[in-house]
Design a protein around this motif. Sequence first.
Motif, PDB file in Angstrom:
ATOM      1  N   SER A 114       0.817  -1.222   0.000  1.00  9.87           N
ATOM      2  CA  SER A 114       0.000   0.000   0.000  1.00  9.87           C
ATOM      3  C   SER A 114       0.849   1.270   0.000  1.00  9.87           C
ATOM      4  O   SER A 114       0.323   2.371  -0.199  1.00  9.87           O
ATOM      5  N   LYS A 115       2.163   1.118   0.214  1.00  9.67           N
ATOM      6  CA  LYS A 115       3.061   2.283   0.257  1.00  9.67           C
ATOM      7  C   LYS A 115       3.961   2.261  -0.981  1.00  9.67           C
ATOM      8  O   LYS A 115       4.676   1.287  -1.220  1.00  9.67           O
ATOM      9  N   PRO A 116       3.943   3.316  -1.759  1.00  5.74           N
ATOM     10  CA  PRO A 116       4.707   3.327  -3.019  1.00  5.74           C
ATOM     11  C   PRO A 116       6.185   3.007  -2.839  1.00  5.74           C
ATOM     12  O   PRO A 116       6.758   2.250  -3.628  1.00  5.74           O
ATOM     13  N   ASN A 117       6.823   3.558  -1.801  1.00  7.98           N
ATOM     14  CA  ASN A 117       8.262   3.359  -1.634  1.00  7.98           C
ATOM     15  C   ASN A 117       8.604   1.909  -1.312  1.00  7.98           C
ATOM     16  O   ASN A 117       9.515   1.320  -1.904  1.00  7.98           O
ATOM     17  N   THR A 118       7.902   1.337  -0.331  1.00  3.77           N
ATOM     18  CA  THR A 118       8.203  -0.049   0.041  1.00  3.77           C
ATOM     19  C   THR A 118       7.809  -1.008  -1.086  1.00  3.77           C
ATOM     20  O   THR A 118       8.486  -2.004  -1.322  1.00  3.77           O
ATOM     21  N   ARG A 119       6.737  -0.695  -1.791  1.00 10.10           N
ATOM     22  CA  ARG A 119       6.333  -1.557  -2.916  1.00 10.10           C
ATOM     23  C   ARG A 119       7.385  -1.522  -4.025  1.00 10.10           C
ATOM     24  O   ARG A 119       7.717  -2.562  -4.615  1.00 10.10           O
TER      25      ARG A 119
END
Length: 316
Positions: free
Chosen positions: A56-61
């Motif tokens: 759900s988080k762009p950076n971690t994805r």
Amino acid sequence: MGKDYYQILNLTRSATGADVKKAYRKLSLKHHPDRSDDPKSDELFLEVAEAYDVLSKPNTRAVYDQFGEEGLKSGVPTTDVVGGFSGGYVFHGNPDKVFREFFGGDNPFNEFFEPPKDPDMGIGFGGLRGRGRPKQDPPIERDLALTLEEIYAGSIKKMKISRRVMNDDGHTSSIRDKILTINVKAGWQAGTRITFQKEGDQGPNNIPADIVFIVKDKDHPLFKRVGCDLHYIATIPLSKALIGCVIEVPTLDGRMLSIPINDIVQPGYTKRVVGEGMPVSKSKDGDHGDMVISFDIVFPTKLEVHQKSLIKQALL
């Protein structure tokens, strides 16, 4: 082989953010331990929460898509961090927290399954019952053990803590040390609480816990504190208990008191020395409690005949 977060949520790598939310909504309700009879519901509920937290988080994805679970959690090469690697992602391990923040409210599970009082109020994550506000983690309590000397005079204590802090990217975190300074006030009572607000572990969706230190007296070889009084046991021979004496009593600030004992010291007898106890912490006039002296009377192990005769003449 690392976890496949897309497979856990039954998604493909082309899934949109809305798809991720929809999948979590469906699977979190399906596997919630309060609803599911599956013996593995706790494990599945945890897996779904972690998968949603990552995707759900762009950076971690983005990191996960490129480097997988191992790269996500171990750190990846970067030019922005000294040492060449960013801090790894760490899931906090609380699926109920993810569920609560997704649906909102203090009891999101009941709120979701119970029909709303207002039929016009939706329960989807896009309506009025959307995400709840971040909740503060419960306080972390630790003992602050102090000597009576430290409490008598006041002192400064420096406490080292290790806590998780968020990195500049807002999604990864690392462990860092911090020194907390406590100004110990003279006379603080056992149980006094010193609170450092929001100094606990940081996370992307939580308010850090307060760290609370609770004063505890260390055992002392000579004194015991009772309220603001200091209790001391003096050892004297039977002869001095009967005829009187002067005893020497040390103080916590290094003085030596000469205390005259004019009474016959009987079992249970105490001598109170006014103003020689602990400081009263809330007093503006520098008030102190008292020193309370009790006695350990040492009896002779044997007496000569003439000594017994003299005692008999004196007492009988």
